[in-house]
Design a protein around this motif. Structure first.
Motif, short mmCIF file in Angstrom:
data_model
loop_
_atom_site.label_atom_id
_atom_site.label_comp_id
_atom_site.label_asym_id
_atom_site.label_seq_id
_atom_site.Cartn_x
_atom_site.Cartn_y
_atom_site.Cartn_z
N SER A 105 0.77 -1.34 0.02
CA SER A 105 -0.07 -0.09 0.11
C SER A 105 0.87 1.15 -0.01
O SER A 105 0.66 2.03 -0.51
N LYS A 106 1.79 1.25 0.71
CA LYS A 106 2.88 2.53 0.77
C LYS A 106 3.35 2.47 -0.62
O LYS A 106 3.67 3.75 -1.00
N ARG A 156 2.36 1.94 -3.49
CA ARG A 156 1.50 2.19 -4.45
C ARG A 156 1.25 3.84 -4.17
O ARG A 156 1.07 4.47 -5.37
N THR A 157 1.04 4.08 -3.07
CA THR A 157 0.85 5.57 -2.68
C THR A 157 1.83 6.26 -3.46
O THR A 157 1.57 7.42 -3.93
N LYS A 166 1.84 6.55 -7.06
CA LYS A 166 0.72 7.55 -7.55
C LYS A 166 1.13 9.08 -7.37
O LYS A 166 0.79 9.76 -8.33
N LYS A 167 1.72 9.29 -6.25
CA LYS A 167 2.25 10.75 -6.02
C LYS A 167 3.19 11.06 -6.80
O LYS A 167 3.12 12.31 -7.37
#
Length: 84
Positions: free
Chosen positions: A26-27, A29-30, A33-34
């Protein structure tokens, strides 16, 4: 639920590992994306670091890590030429 002591321990281990892996994924992917939204050298370096770490721990395949990094670099270079 498992009736055997080793299976109960295995279930506990697998649950912990799943939670840790999911958090790291999750980290990653975040951050990716940023970086895609607003590419900069600092964000690109951070994304590379996280993607490499996740790949080293075998949460994602190394080819997927390389593909992500390649696409981020491509996006970053195209953004820098457009803004220049």
């Amino acid at each position: 639920m498992a009736n055997i002591k080793s299976n109960e321990k295995s279930l506990r281990k697998n649950t912990k590992r799943h939670e840790n892996n999911h958090a790291q994924l999750s980290k990653m992917r975040t951050i990716v994306k940023k970086t895609r939204v607003n590419p900069s050298n600092e964000k690109l370096n951070e994304a590379y670091k996280v993607v490499d770490t996740v790949a080293r721990k075998k949460i994602i395949h190394k080819n997927k890590a390389n593909r992500l990094k390649s696409r981020l670099a491509k996006k970053s270079s195209s953004q820098s030429t457009v803004s220049a």
